[in-house]
Design an enzyme around this catalytic site. Structure first.
Site, PDB file in Angstrom:
ATOM      1  N   HIS A 194       0.851  -1.190   0.000  1.00  0.00           N
ATOM      2  CA  HIS A 194       0.000   0.000   0.000  1.00  0.00           C
ATOM      3  C   HIS A 194       0.882   1.232   0.000  1.00  0.00           C
ATOM      4  O   HIS A 194       1.963   1.238   0.589  1.00  0.00           O
ATOM      5  CB  HIS A 194      -0.889  -0.015   1.258  1.00  0.00           C
ATOM      6  N   PHE A 195       0.406   2.284  -0.664  1.00  0.00           N
ATOM      7  CA  PHE A 195       1.092   3.572  -0.616  1.00  0.00           C
ATOM      8  C   PHE A 195       0.082   4.662  -0.264  1.00  0.00           C
ATOM      9  O   PHE A 195      -1.073   4.626  -0.691  1.00  0.00           O
ATOM     10  CB  PHE A 195       1.720   3.920  -1.973  1.00  0.00           C
ATOM     11  N   SER A 196       0.524   5.627   0.497  1.00  0.00           N
ATOM     12  CA  SER A 196      -0.204   6.866   0.709  1.00  0.00           C
ATOM     13  C   SER A 196       0.833   7.967   0.783  1.00  0.00           C
ATOM     14  O   SER A 196       2.047   7.711   0.752  1.00  0.00           O
ATOM     15  CB  SER A 196      -1.035   6.816   1.996  1.00  0.00           C
ATOM     16  N   ASN A 197       0.378   9.183   0.899  1.00  0.00           N
ATOM     17  CA  ASN A 197       1.316  10.295   1.013  1.00  0.00           C
ATOM     18  C   ASN A 197       2.110  10.246   2.307  1.00  0.00           C
ATOM     19  O   ASN A 197       3.141  10.901   2.448  1.00  0.00           O
ATOM     20  CB  ASN A 197       0.559  11.624   0.908  1.00  0.00           C
ATOM     21  N   GLY A 200       4.893   4.170   2.637  1.00  0.00           N
ATOM     22  CA  GLY A 200       4.476   2.885   2.105  1.00  0.00           C
ATOM     23  C   GLY A 200       4.319   1.839   3.187  1.00  0.00           C
ATOM     24  O   GLY A 200       4.770   2.007   4.325  1.00  0.00           O
ATOM     25  N   LYS A 215       6.329  -0.642   7.930  1.00  0.00           N
ATOM     26  CA  LYS A 215       5.606   0.602   7.642  1.00  0.00           C
ATOM     27  C   LYS A 215       6.601   1.754   7.558  1.00  0.00           C
ATOM     28  O   LYS A 215       7.510   1.858   8.385  1.00  0.00           O
ATOM     29  CB  LYS A 215       4.573   0.909   8.732  1.00  0.00           C
ATOM     30  N   ASP A 321      -9.480   4.367  15.895  1.00  0.00           N
ATOM     31  CA  ASP A 321      -9.733   4.439  14.444  1.00  0.00           C
ATOM     32  C   ASP A 321     -10.248   3.095  13.953  1.00  0.00           C
ATOM     33  O   ASP A 321      -9.667   2.456  13.080  1.00  0.00           O
ATOM     34  CB  ASP A 321      -8.451   4.822  13.712  1.00  0.00           C
TER      35      ASP A 321
END
Length: 795
Positions: A194-197, A200, A215, A321
């Protein structure tokens, strides 16, 4: 700015340029990042530098936009950009690097992934377009640059510094390229998950623990609403996992490392799939045969998740969360919790600054927030529409009722859900065309320049006046429902037709096409009594250089020809009909590979729709032959699905929808069947319709949701729209894509639902595309004489 400068506001950006000058088409541009704390100082320094040297630049307009641009789910290729400078040549670039770069050196700022960082400050460099250049493939446009040969090529804006072919790296950048940070992790990365800003998530191997998960956190990036960055949240997760060690379902921690600028956490790789993936595998989509068995299994999973969270609370922590993406389910249906970035000790008073839509209730914190989220997950397992609560909290009561009806949820269980979620008693919304018209009309904002009706964000790319996502399609639906559009709304369309923000700012011609381009808007202008505006728009809608011909209905030749045919039939204009038929013949000459996908909007099915309409206007059986060939091309891609019938594979999924699924094929096949019932492709119609019969669909809209299935399938029950209906403006409205915002547009929102309802009510004898009422009078006008040059002929 001092005198002699001009200002252009474009969305979140403010452009400042000396008057009398024009930006080069492309070159080495400078991007400067900033944190919320340093943005003021950075902008002050840039202002002084650029004002003294008359150097054009742009900057984000507000602190909120800066936070958004650096957010966790901001686009990774452009994230971090706060200011952009446009140096005119290599010498000015060198001056900026040496002068402004020194002034800013040492100030913190997120690394811009698409760029080369200069020194240790927030200044970055990338080669790209200064002015708007576009590659148009007939279905979408992409940013472009010009090659040394003068041709357009894609302007790559993905993560990773890249020098386009034929461009030389300036001397001033060589040392910065060689000084980029390097480092070694103690674990071997084997794949990305997975990638987000924020960074990764990777699979990795280590000698002591075998396969592990790693992470990554980027400093000053991936900000949440409180301004906390990814590194701070990863350290918070480390503290939570350490405190919760030993609880079954909580991953073990194996180490923390800093490499270059990034922080990495290694932890146990837990078995299973996310709860969202688990639901997609097991949820009964068609029929109710397995509904009770699924309910028993799903609520058992929810009970185990409740028990796991209770143990977290007993250890003195709040998870903070809880949502399906942060829960893993293994082969034994046992849950685990992942991504503890928002966890905090009970009593700490920390309020999570990130939350998944529909799984957090404003005002709740601590244990109460976790318990509310567990109840939301329990309901979501039966009716997975939780994000709707963002814009329509009252719909949850209807979702509980739907769960009771379909899954046999007991009265006490339903009452417990209502209590746990604090749901008020609320009557379901009535759904009638009049109420939808009332909501659409109430939503209009003619004082805005960027759009007339709220809809999918795609309208801001298309310009706000388009047929699929903009004002033209909404006004068309109102007209089809027998409502008279407000004069000021028609005036808005006339003023903005083909003049979207990018057109006004850059002077480019109107984009061709039915769905996002000017041809669809021209159809509506002509229908509303403004043929001169329609003709002017058609003259301006020209394909960009290098645009490959596509057969699709949305942006390809079929949609353009269909629009011309629609206007020709309405006017009784044989010459214009001849132009439409000539273009239809161009479509028949395209290679089979010209369609990038199967389906109504981008595949050969849209061409088949055009061909059947051409037959209805000419009586030439050649067009029915062509329609059969086109449908067979798309039908080859269809696959049988477990729930019964045929669907169209798109990526890992198979889809039943009007846009790119079996409903589109069924709609056009049924129209062909009216004229040629013995065509072999018609035999697939029952299976295509069976593939549309889902008991549950995520979205209500016309092209990718429930309304399109209701339109196509005579057996579909319109009352299934009750799940999504929301009161608005004295009427009833529907959410669009993501379910987090009401939409009035044709493709995703209320106008599309309206069109489906009125088409179904009024077209009992016509099962073809005219039931969709997009172009209701094409077949009713009879056969028009065409110009001599367009007489029937076969290629």
């Amino acid at each position: 700015m001092p005198g002699g400068w001009r200002e252009i506001v474009d969305g979140p950006w403010r452009h400042l340029c000396p008057t009398g000058g024009e930006l080069p088409e492309q070159g080495w541009k400078v991007h400067i990042s900033a944190t919320p704390d340093t943005a003021g100082a950075v902008l002050d320094a840039v202002y002084g530098w650029c004002a003294a040297r008359r150097l054009p630049f742009k900057h984000l307009r507000s602190p909120r936009e800066l936070l958004r641009a650096n957010g966790k789910y901001a686009p990774r290729g452009s994230s971090g950009k706060f200011v952009t400078l446009y140096p005119a040549g290599e010498q000015q670039l060198t001056d900026v690097i040496g002068g402004l770069g020194e002034r800013l050196d040492g100030l913190p700022g997120p690394y811009i992934l698409s760029d080369l960082r200069i020194g240790a400050g927030p200044l970055h460099v990338r080669y790209g377009a200064f002015r708007r250049l576009e590659l148009d493939d007939g279905d979408e446009t992409r940013p472009a640059i010009r090659t040394p040969a003068g041709e357009l090529a894609e302007d790559r804006r993905a993560p990773g510094f890249h020098v386009p072919q034929g461009v030389e790296l300036p001397e001033a950048l060589h040392c910065h390229l060689t000084q980029r940070g390097r480092g070694e992790l103690p674990w071997k990365i084997t794949g990305a998950l997975h990638f987000s800003n924020a960074g990764g998530v990777y699979r990795a191997e280590c000698s002591e623990n075998g396969e592990i998960l790693v992470k990554e956190a980027r400093p000053n990036a991936g900000l949440d609403d409180s301004g906390t960055d990814a590194v701070q949240r990863l350290r918070r997760e480390l503290a939570a996992l350490t405190a919760l060690a030993g609880i079954a379902g909580i991953p073990r921690v194996f180490g923390l490392r800093t490499v270059w600028e990034h922080l990495f956490l290694a932890r146990e790789m837990l078995p299973g799939v996310t709860l969202g993936r688990w639901l997609s595998r097991h949820y009964p989509l068609a029929g109710n045969a397995d509904a009770v068995a699924y309910r028993v299994r799903a609520l058992a999973v929810a009970d185990r998740l409740d028990d796991l969270v209770r143990r977290v609370h007993e250890r003195g922590w709040v998870f903070g969360d809880l949502h399906p993406g942060n829960v893993l389910i293994d082969d034994d249906d046992c849950p685990s919790l992942i991504d503890a970035e928002q966890a905090s000790p009970i009593g700490s008073g920390v309020r999570p600054a990130l939350a998944a839509p529909g799984f957090a209730r404003p005002g709740l914190a601590g244990v109460d927030a976790d318990r509310w989220a567990l109840a939301a997950i329990r309901l979501w397992l039966l009716v997975p529409l939780a994000p709707m609560a963002e814009c329509a909290p009252g719909t949850r009561a209807g979702h509980v009722a739907a769960a009771a009806r379909r899954f046999g949820l007991t009265r006490p269980a339903a009452d417990d859900l209502r209590t746990d979620l604090a749901l008020p008693d609320q009557e379901p919304c009535e759904i009638t065309p009049d109420l939808l018209v009332r909501a659409i009309t109430a939503s209009a904002t003619p004082e805005r320049d960027d759009r007339l009706f709220p809809g999918d964000p795609q309208q801001f790319t298309d310009g706000g006046a388009g047929f699929g996502h903009g004002a033209a399609g909404v006004l068309y639906a109102l007209h089809a429902a027998g409502a008279v559009p407000e004069p000021e709304h028609v005036d808005w369309l006339r003023a903005h037709a083909g003049t979207g923000r990018s057109v006004r700012a850059h002077g480019i011609p109107g984009r061709p096409g039915l769905w996002a381009g000017g041809h669809g808007t021209a159809v509506v202008l002509d229908l509303l009594g403004h043929p001169g505006d329609a003709d002017e728009l058609l003259e301006r809608c020209v394909p960009s250089p290098g645009r490959p011909p596509r057969p699709g209905l949305a942006g390809g030749l079929s949609g353009i020809a269909w629009a011309l045919m629609r206007i020709a039939v309405r006017r009784g204009d044989g010459r214009l009909l001849g132009r439409a038929l000539d273009m239809a013949r161009r479509v028949t000459a395209l290679s089979e590979e010209a369609a990038p996908a199967a389906g109504l909007m981008r595949g050969w099915t849209g061409a088949a729709l055009l061909y059947t309409a051409a037959y209805e206007q000419t009586g030439d059986s050649f067009w029915l032959d062509a329609a059969g060939v086109a449908l067979r091309r798309d039908l080859r891609f269809c696959v049988p699905v477990e729930s019964g019938g045929l669907q169209v594979p798109v990526g890992r999924r198979t889809l039943p929808y009007l846009d790119h699924g079996s409903a589109g094929l069924a709609l056009v096949t049924s129209r062909l069947a009216r004229h040629r019932p013995d065509d072999p492709v018609v035999s697939a119609l029952p299976d295509l319709l069976a593939g549309c019969r889902h008991s549950f669909v995520v979205y209500p809209g016309l092209m990718s949701g429930r309304a399109g299935l209701i339109l196509v399938d005579p057996q579909a029950d319109p009352s299934s729209l009750d799940l999504y209906a929301t009161p608005f403006g004295g009427g009833t409205a529907f959410p669009g894509t993501t379910l987090r915002r009401l939409s009035m547009d044709l493709h995703t929102g209320t106008a599309g639902v309206l069109l489906a309802l009125v088409s179904r009510q009024s077209a009992t004898a016509d099962p073809g595309f005219t039931r969709a009422a997009f172009l209701p009078d094409v077949t009713s006008a009879g056969v028009l004489p065409t110009s001599a040059s367009s007489a029937s002929r076969r290629p």
